[in-house]
Design an enzyme around this catalytic site. Structure first.
Site, mmCIF file in Angstrom:
data_model
loop_
_atom_site.group_PDB
_atom_site.id
_atom_site.type_symbol
_atom_site.label_atom_id
_atom_site.label_comp_id
_atom_site.label_asym_id
_atom_site.label_seq_id
_atom_site.Cartn_x
_atom_site.Cartn_y
_atom_site.Cartn_z
ATOM 1 N N SER A 57 24.614 48.649 -8.520
ATOM 2 C CA SER A 57 25.035 47.271 -8.333
ATOM 3 C C SER A 57 25.752 46.780 -9.567
ATOM 4 O O SER A 57 25.744 47.418 -10.604
ATOM 5 C CB SER A 57 23.803 46.381 -8.111
ATOM 6 O OG SER A 57 23.077 46.795 -6.988
ATOM 7 N N SER A 69 25.486 49.021 -3.077
ATOM 8 C CA SER A 69 25.682 48.101 -4.195
ATOM 9 C C SER A 69 25.294 46.676 -3.819
ATOM 10 O O SER A 69 25.631 46.198 -2.751
ATOM 11 C CB SER A 69 27.154 48.112 -4.617
ATOM 12 O OG SER A 69 27.358 48.803 -5.809
ATOM 13 N N ASP A 118 26.486 43.588 -5.171
ATOM 14 C CA ASP A 118 27.504 43.108 -6.109
ATOM 15 C C ASP A 118 27.714 41.618 -5.895
ATOM 16 O O ASP A 118 28.331 41.195 -4.912
ATOM 17 C CB ASP A 118 28.813 43.876 -5.892
ATOM 18 C CG ASP A 118 28.650 45.370 -6.191
ATOM 19 O OD1 ASP A 118 27.531 45.790 -6.518
ATOM 20 O OD2 ASP A 118 29.639 46.109 -6.096
#
Lengths: 373, 373, 373, 373
Positions: free
Chosen positions: C255, C293, C295
């Site tokens: 991430s 991820s 993000d």
């Protein structure tokens, strides 16, 4: 101009408030219309021509265009703050991604029937470049906002009968007197198993809440007959009108376009919050926002205007969020009442293939309303 | 356990349907509860302790936790398809970004009071890693979903009195018998100027529409007294109960959490469409989704289960979108009825500083309902 | 404090600009850090304890907390304008729905490891109610914003070793000197197959563009070794470092948390536009934003502060949108450089089960950079 | 057909891979084009007429239409799964709300210059109702998807010179051989200070990743000369070509349209995840997604086709999310390479008012690429 015979067309249509039904606890503006927001004007071009069997491309024609002007100036030059909201995206509205990104509306709002979207968009471009010869040459491309509902039950939809002059004419005819019912984009609409059309309403906030006005205009094209609720009364169930396939589309599908205007000084984020409340008013009239609905909302604030040169909000005037709830209530009430007006003001209409959209029966409706008082 | 004196607590609470009010035209499942969806269970831990003056950190305590299990297995291992929708984001729900990205729910849904979110989230992690020792070591981190409403009118909210064992206990106690009213996350809730709490309802679709069930559970904490509408009846206006500041928060603010479960085989996109219809039911009870509301919806489908190993939807069973409208109607009706149940099933409660949330008066409500029949 | 032996730890870490690599064409602020935005401070608490075999709940510990303060005052009382953006939602960030709805940040930004989110959220509440005793009693509930990356390759993640005092301490230690590398939330991070951690950078706009500053801080935990690009150089391919399973997670997952601050007077809509540009900087370092991820981006503007009493933007200085592009470029460059700093400033670290995250080799990196000049 | 003199037009254009520059580590399909996805075809209509001074409405004309067909059948009858993503909403794309709501694409994708959107939309309706005479009569209204970039630097944009037959012709001419450069919607494009146009590329995944193909087609119209990066090389800075106002718009603004096709069996949620990765490829070529960009992505999967009758996904082959990362990498690489091809394949063009868009100099570019090997 088309006329359907005798009895029905002479039955005077009334706004829902004239029938004794008061929606919510807020106070409407003097016209109970979106034009109660200072500067806002509405115009229609109505196209009714021919009868009988559908000949795709030829008719019969039951369609039109409705224009809403946030102010009387050059919108490309002086945009207004705006936001858009998609309640259900089964629709073809254009221009909303740019409204969301930039937070401004820079063109008249135009509403028409679904398949006319392209031609109306093109006419809007013509209008905007006529007014702003530098647009798309030395200045950015203009962003027409066109919304739609489908009128194929009555209209030769495939024919796409709206022309550039119809669009320009709807803009020219804009005035503070908002005509409701089977006009403009409302011409071929049906909803809740009855003939429908344009409806409008407004709310003026109490002085302690800022004395701002919220106005709403709808093009109503959704809902099943049995679902209709008016001010809490399950009208759709109680009227018990038999309905055949030739008398209004049974379909649960259809759409609603909701335009919200206000003179409250709001940011686009705040206008988005207003736009997201329109569904409260819609739900109260019985719709469940069916699968096939293209339900779109555009909200704008006429204060402050934004100069294209500067694109600066003079945000000193922006309302604190904690004062928004009365505006949300106004949105819910004005949307609900505008929807009911769209039904009550629409006259019966016969369209293609003898399809008949009956107006909701005003007298029986009045009796129902009185019974529930 | 806390008891408020005499008269009030003895007044038997009834579900809204027992009061003779039928919401919509759909048919409830046998329990008229979210647990009519096969496999779904609900459990509560209720914390009521102390009286009198608020001593932040000490009490009085009027709070709790509610757990909803989509199925009885290991959710991390066998997630269910899910979607989330934010109606108004003034809230602290967690886990929804991951639900939106991946379209799955992999943990029990937990609801609590606002400031307990962190501790409940942490307890959920403990539950998930106890069940799945490999989680966050050799397998992905689990995603707790915690939602909340604020109970500060009655409860020592700052005290954050929910402990890990309360959360685990709410999960353990999960059963198909859903208790409504002042229990679990509903303990300290108030809404529409009355005591509120947990409510639930369901709809079972006709065989021709697939015979699927939609269940709804709400934690109700929103709305002003004057705004309350029950099945179209403007109850809030008609009850004319005087209200003081000490009797329920006047505030227009508050929140609602809506959990929707179904055994219709839907994709996460389709579940998102269901989630976006909850607001129709909310609006029909009078709320305008006020500024301060944290109104969040989570929708899940128990069919098919998804294996973490494969994360493959066996999509052969997915419903075509054009069959969704009856499910949308079921969402609207079940949400509306669950809200009314949350009010009708909640008993009066005195909380911190002698703040008194009165239950809605069942007898007068019954009279009103009869009058409008 | 933990030390890994000899050679590696003595190799001095350098920021990427000290290695001769210039990212983009913009000019950094004096510290090349998010604290170049006037008022912004950063603090870390770093937890490193134990070695050897993972005993879930006991250790080894390689984790921490990072706090970012937009200003030194009471954020609940004087929020800053803010926006959030989810690039890929496989993450557990909290508080972002409210940031999106209201456009403000009213708490320190806290970043930690994934499973600590609940405890850090709870500690943030304690911090906020200590500072604002009326919060959640007579004033709204505060909205902690907690973001996270997973550190389970090195850390006993299940142990959730962050305590309330660690959070409060990270806030207290906030200063304009931003420490990078294996500190705070960066302690247990790995990225692009190397040890990673905290990175920061900034850009100051030319006077003609307003002389505003954009600062970025990242917690970097994403990317595969072969994908790493530095200033256009395919470093990941060229370094050809062999990698085993015990040497950094091979996984493509992970991430990145990106925090953007600016003193440009922007609305939340405009801050959202900035937030959406962080991915440009991320993509340039080689990440493709992999499936796993989480993000997330939070962007805030320190000008103007907003008073909770009024929640009114008091400035008329809001930037026109057409001046935003230089700010977008600054976001892209500062994010790219912050990411590279997070790698270059992180030292090698051994964690649970002897898992070893090697620092990127500074000397060979310098040679590569020189070769491409 | 227009020809610009001598030297320049004879300089053979090359795809970027032919220049020795390899983008990423993935393997292109046999054509390195979106048509490597089985069934996908592309067609262009190119309009080049007149020279000299701009006479709005008359010319010179440098515009066109590009059509992308996901399969050769009747798309209205057999839609494909699809998703859309708005990177920056300063654009006029139509049809995307319905794609997002329903997850399907039911019309050819059409791309044109901005002000032609209305006319192309209208022509698309004609195409769809010719093929499906029941559409908008007894079957739902079709949803044209039209995207655009502005070509006003070279073209008489206000003239809106695209006619219905041009649109129909672009569909008829669709083939698996994708022409790049100054054709179709790419005719009047400029980007990174050079002439631009259509570009395409593809990636075929390894067998272990499913052997699926991802194809990309772009209409490239964004970026400043100094910002151009090719495979990590800062070409825009190194070429040091002087640029005047008459030689390509200096403006940092402009747009990019990205079309992604794949034969991986993905849900619309998953296609949305693919669409959100296009920006990684865009960012790597130097763009920061400037304020004035209308950057839109449409992603579709050709497997499975969906029958309008049933609208049922008939496969159980849907990919698990954890296998998506290689597809994300393919999207990033194919987008980056398609952008570079759009530049490398475009020839110099003189347009209205003698405005000259120079092609990027192939020879000097080749030298640069060799230098950086």
């Amino acid at each position: 101009m088309y006329q359907i015979g005798g009895e029905v067309s002479f039955m005077a249509r009334k706004r829902v408030r004239e029938l004794g039904l008061v929606i919510g606890s807020g106070t409407p503006g003097p016209r109970n219309a979106i034009s109660d927001v200072p500067g806002v004007k509405v115009g229609h071009t109505t196209l009714i021509e021919g009868e009988g069997k559908l000949v795709p491309g030829a008719g019969p024609i039951r369609t039109g265009v409705t224009a809403i002007l946030p102010h009387g100036g050059n919108l490309y030059d002086e945009p207004v703050g705006a936001a858009a909201h998609v309640i259900n995206g089964f629709g073809k509205a254009t221009g909303l991604a740019q409204v969301a990104e930039l937070g401004v509306l820079e063109a008249p709002i135009l509403i028409t029937s679904t398949l006319n979207v392209g031609l109306v968009w093109d006419a809007a471009v013509q209008y905007l470049i006529d007014q702003n010869p530098e647009a798309a040459i030395s200045s950015p491309t203009p962003n027409p906002v066109v919304l739609e509902c489908h009128d194929g039950f009555l209209n030769d939809a495939q024919g796409r009968h709206v022309r550039q002059q119809h669009v320009l004419s709807s803009i020219e005819k804009c005035s503070t007197k908002v005509v409701e019912g089977c006009v403009g984009a409302g011409t071929g609409m049906t909803a809740y198993g009855y003939k429908s059309g344009i409806g409008t309403a407004s709310r003026r906030l109490a002085k302690k809440h800022g004395a701002h006005t919220v106005g709403c205009l709808v093009v109503l094209n959704c809902g099943r007959r049995g679902d209709l609720i008016m001010g809490g009364i399950p009208v759709g169930k109680l009227l018990k009108d038999p309905q055949t396939d030739r008398m209004c589309p049974r379909g649960e599908d259809g759409s609603i376009i909701v335009i919200l205007g206000t003179d409250a000084p709001l940011s686009s984020r705040q206008l988005g919050r207003l736009a997201r409340r329109a569904v409260v008013g819609i739900g109260r009239t019985g719709s469940v926002v069916s699968h096939g609905s293209g339900d779109f909302v555009v909200a704008f604030s006429t204060v402050p205007r934004i100069s294209r040169q500067k694109r600066i909000f003079t945000t000193r005037d922006q309302l604190p969020d904690k004062l928004l709830t009365p505006l949300f209530a106004a949105v819910a009430e004005a949307t609900e009442e505008a929807i009911l007006n769209a039904l009550c003001m629409a006259e019966s209409m016969e369209g293609r293939d003898g399809n008949l959209a009956e107006a909701i029966p005003i007298d029986r409706l009045r009796h129902l309303i009185e019974r529930f008082k």
